[in-house]
Design a protein around this motif. Structure first.
Motif, PDB file in Angstrom:
ATOM      1  N   THR A 277       0.828  -1.213   0.000  1.00  0.00           N
ATOM      2  CA  THR A 277       0.000   0.000   0.000  1.00  0.00           C
ATOM      3  C   THR A 277       0.861   1.262   0.000  1.00  0.00           C
ATOM      4  O   THR A 277       0.348   2.357   0.211  1.00  0.00           O
ATOM      5  CB  THR A 277      -0.924   0.020   1.230  1.00  0.00           C
ATOM      6  N   GLU A 278       2.162   1.115  -0.252  1.00  0.00           N
ATOM      7  CA  GLU A 278       3.075   2.251  -0.152  1.00  0.00           C
ATOM      8  C   GLU A 278       3.684   2.674  -1.479  1.00  0.00           C
ATOM      9  O   GLU A 278       4.447   3.642  -1.520  1.00  0.00           O
ATOM     10  CB  GLU A 278       4.207   1.910   0.827  1.00  0.00           C
ATOM     11  N   ASP A 279       3.375   1.978  -2.549  1.00  0.00           N
ATOM     12  CA  ASP A 279       4.041   2.238  -3.824  1.00  0.00           C
ATOM     13  C   ASP A 279       3.057   2.663  -4.909  1.00  0.00           C
ATOM     14  O   ASP A 279       3.153   2.233  -6.054  1.00  0.00           O
ATOM     15  CB  ASP A 279       4.817   0.994  -4.274  1.00  0.00           C
ATOM     16  N   GLY A 280       2.127   3.527  -4.520  1.00  0.00           N
ATOM     17  CA  GLY A 280       1.120   3.979  -5.459  1.00  0.00           C
ATOM     18  C   GLY A 280      -0.270   3.767  -4.889  1.00  0.00           C
ATOM     19  O   GLY A 280      -0.430   3.275  -3.764  1.00  0.00           O
ATOM     20  N   PRO A 281      -1.305   4.116  -5.645  1.00  0.00           N
ATOM     21  CA  PRO A 281      -2.674   4.017  -5.132  1.00  0.00           C
ATOM     22  C   PRO A 281      -3.156   2.582  -5.024  1.00  0.00           C
ATOM     23  O   PRO A 281      -2.740   1.701  -5.777  1.00  0.00           O
ATOM     24  CB  PRO A 281      -3.489   4.790  -6.181  1.00  0.00           C
ATOM     25  N   GLY A 282      -4.064   2.344  -4.075  1.00  0.00           N
ATOM     26  CA  GLY A 282      -4.698   1.043  -3.932  1.00  0.00           C
ATOM     27  C   GLY A 282      -3.756  -0.044  -3.461  1.00  0.00           C
ATOM     28  O   GLY A 282      -2.638   0.207  -3.009  1.00  0.00           O
ATOM     29  N   ILE A 283      -4.233  -1.275  -3.553  1.00  0.00           N
ATOM     30  CA  ILE A 283      -3.415  -2.437  -3.223  1.00  0.00           C
ATOM     31  C   ILE A 283      -2.592  -2.803  -4.447  1.00  0.00           C
ATOM     32  O   ILE A 283      -3.116  -2.965  -5.540  1.00  0.00           O
ATOM     33  CB  ILE A 283      -4.295  -3.624  -2.784  1.00  0.00           C
ATOM     34  N   ARG A 284      -1.275  -2.975  -4.247  1.00  0.00           N
ATOM     35  CA  ARG A 284      -0.391  -3.153  -5.379  1.00  0.00           C
ATOM     36  C   ARG A 284       0.531  -4.347  -5.192  1.00  0.00           C
ATOM     37  O   ARG A 284       0.795  -4.798  -4.064  1.00  0.00           O
ATOM     38  CB  ARG A 284       0.458  -1.894  -5.605  1.00  0.00           C
ATOM     39  N   THR A 285       1.012  -4.850  -6.295  1.00  0.00           N
ATOM     40  CA  THR A 285       2.109  -5.806  -6.301  1.00  0.00           C
ATOM     41  C   THR A 285       3.333  -5.064  -6.822  1.00  0.00           C
ATOM     42  O   THR A 285       3.300  -4.488  -7.909  1.00  0.00           O
ATOM     43  CB  THR A 285       1.799  -7.018  -7.195  1.00  0.00           C
ATOM     44  N   THR A 286       4.386  -5.044  -6.019  1.00  0.00           N
ATOM     45  CA  THR A 286       5.600  -4.326  -6.383  1.00  0.00           C
ATOM     46  C   THR A 286       6.671  -5.321  -6.800  1.00  0.00           C
ATOM     47  O   THR A 286       6.982  -6.256  -6.061  1.00  0.00           O
ATOM     48  CB  THR A 286       6.114  -3.462  -5.217  1.00  0.00           C
ATOM     49  N   VAL A 287       7.220  -5.113  -7.994  1.00  0.00           N
ATOM     50  CA  VAL A 287       8.296  -5.959  -8.504  1.00  0.00           C
ATOM     51  C   VAL A 287       9.598  -5.193  -8.345  1.00  0.00           C
ATOM     52  O   VAL A 287       9.784  -4.130  -8.947  1.00  0.00           O
ATOM     53  CB  VAL A 287       8.063  -6.331  -9.981  1.00  0.00           C
ATOM     54  N   PHE A 288      10.498  -5.719  -7.519  1.00  0.00           N
ATOM     55  CA  PHE A 288      11.780  -5.078  -7.266  1.00  0.00           C
ATOM     56  C   PHE A 288      12.837  -5.669  -8.196  1.00  0.00           C
ATOM     57  O   PHE A 288      13.161  -6.856  -8.111  1.00  0.00           O
ATOM     58  CB  PHE A 288      12.196  -5.281  -5.807  1.00  0.00           C
ATOM     59  N   PHE A 289      13.361  -4.827  -9.082  1.00  0.00           N
ATOM     60  CA  PHE A 289      14.407  -5.240 -10.006  1.00  0.00           C
ATOM     61  C   PHE A 289      15.770  -5.018  -9.355  1.00  0.00           C
ATOM     62  O   PHE A 289      15.963  -4.066  -8.599  1.00  0.00           O
ATOM     63  CB  PHE A 289      14.308  -4.459 -11.312  1.00  0.00           C
ATOM     64  N   LYS A 290      16.704  -5.898  -9.659  1.00  0.00           N
ATOM     65  CA  LYS A 290      18.020  -5.820  -9.022  1.00  0.00           C
ATOM     66  C   LYS A 290      18.941  -4.883  -9.798  1.00  0.00           C
ATOM     67  O   LYS A 290      18.938  -4.860 -11.023  1.00  0.00           O
ATOM     68  CB  LYS A 290      18.634  -7.216  -8.910  1.00  0.00           C
ATOM     69  N   GLY A 291      19.724  -4.146  -9.060  1.00  0.00           N
ATOM     70  CA  GLY A 291      20.667  -3.213  -9.652  1.00  0.00           C
ATOM     71  C   GLY A 291      20.224  -1.774  -9.468  1.00  0.00           C
ATOM     72  O   GLY A 291      19.077  -1.435  -9.730  1.00  0.00           O
ATOM     73  N   CYS A 292      21.138  -0.919  -8.991  1.00  0.00           N
ATOM     74  CA  CYS A 292      20.794   0.488  -8.780  1.00  0.00           C
ATOM     75  C   CYS A 292      21.934   1.377  -9.247  1.00  0.00           C
ATOM     76  O   CYS A 292      23.113   0.998  -9.170  1.00  0.00           O
ATOM     77  CB  CYS A 292      20.504   0.763  -7.299  1.00  0.00           C
ATOM     78  N   SER A 293      21.579   2.563  -9.729  1.00  0.00           N
ATOM     79  CA  SER A 293      22.583   3.514 -10.206  1.00  0.00           C
ATOM     80  C   SER A 293      23.064   4.442  -9.093  1.00  0.00           C
ATOM     81  O   SER A 293      23.989   5.223  -9.307  1.00  0.00           O
ATOM     82  CB  SER A 293      22.003   4.339 -11.368  1.00  0.00           C
TER      83      SER A 293
END
Length: 332
Positions: A17-33
């Protein structure tokens, strides 16, 4: 068989409930700049697969040690120790661990498999006005795959959100923005030198890409909304001049474009993640911010020239355990 695009995924988190509106499924991709000192997902920074040991699950059977091809595991008085210099993240230990105490961080998914996995939650999205968020790390690092993934979701009528730190090539954004219903854009620090000190990189490209994203929104149907998110980190970004400066930048350069500016309270729930990666977190002894501090930062934000109605602060504070969400009326 034809070409099957693949990406390295850290985690699929359902019921968010923290990554946009409503109930969501968050896909975390590996690797950061970036390499932010406060990063709450340190296991997402490296593109390479990593393994970690979860002591509370361990049976002490030593099966992982017996199968490790690089002899990187040993049993000590404090549990399984991983030699990070020799471990290549092959995941052999995680495959045989009977209690899932050894866990592989960073698994390859094909486009079809990932899409089919996340659309299992479509009923939750439809009832709550939610959808799927791509996050990381930094999803733009794997832009070609992520763009195809977002497109496949859009074709199925699913709301999509792109969570980005903004440090990427504009051509990467070109692959992602057309299929993003919402952009969650991090503005962490307005001063270039401090941004470099806190994250490892200057913020000039990030600010340029934010302007690029705003112009794209003005001239296209999608993305339909832009949220700015600012983490408030004690001793770092949690400074009144930083919040005022970010607000001033938004007011001058993004009038009418930003739907929400979220001030995110520091949390310290990631200590164990660093320990499991064999690292020491520089903020491990830092306390949560007080609610009064969050409300003061919200007041500073409203005085910076932005539309005060877009300002929200979120996160846990020092004096209470429950999660607060403060808006303009709550802070008066």
């Amino acid at each position: 068989m034809g070409f099957r695009p693949k990406a390295r995924i850290l985690e699929i988190q359902r019921m968010s409930t923290e990554d946009g509106p409503g109930i969501r499924t968050t896909v975390f991709f590996k690797g950061c700049s970036l390499r932010c000192k406060w990063c709450h997902n340190p296991e997402s920074i490296s593109m390479q697969p990593q393994v970690h040991w979860i002591g509370s699950r361990c049976l002490g059977c030593k099966t992982c040690i017996s199968v490790c091809p690089s002899s990187s595991l040993s049993l000590t008085d404090t549990g399984i120790e991983i030699d990070r210099l020799t471990c290549n993240g092959c995941g052999a230990c995680a495959e045989v661990c009977p209690s899932t105490a050894m866990e592989l961080l960073g698994k390859e998914w094909s486009l079809d498999d990932l899409t089919n996995e996340v659309i299992k939650d479509k009923a939750y999205f439809e009832k709550s006005g939610g959808g799927i968020t791509v996050s990381g790390g930094e999803p733009a690092i794997q832009a070609a795959f992520v763009g195809m993934f977002l497109k496949s979701l859009r074709e199925r009528g699913i709301h999509t959100a792109l969570d980005t730190c903004g440090l990427c090539a504009a051509r990467a954004l070109d692959q992602l923005l057309p299929y993003s219903s919402l952009v969650l854009y991090d503005l962490k620090e307005i001063e270039a030198e401090k941004h470099k000190q806190f994250t490892g990189e200057y913020n000039d490209r990030i600010l340029e890409n934010l302007l690029y994203t705003a112009e794209y929104i003005r001239s296209h149907i999608y993305p339909a909304a832009l949220w700015i998110r600012t983490p408030l980190i004690p001793g770092m970004t949690a400074r009144e001049e930083n919040i005022f400066g970010i607000g001033n930048f938004i007011a001058k350069n993004l009038p009418g474009i930003v739907d929400r500016w979220e001030l995110c309270a520091f949390n310290n729930l990631c200590k164990d993640k660093y320990l499991r990666l064999g690292e020491r977190w520089v903020l491990q002894d830092e306390l949560l911010l007080q609610r009064e501090s969050m409300e003061q930062f919200a007041r500073i934000a409203r005085e910076s020239g932005v539309n005060p109605d877009i300002i929200v602060w979120t996160g846990s504070t020092r004096l209470e355990e429950k999660r607060f969400q403060g808006k303009k009326s709550a802070a008066n």
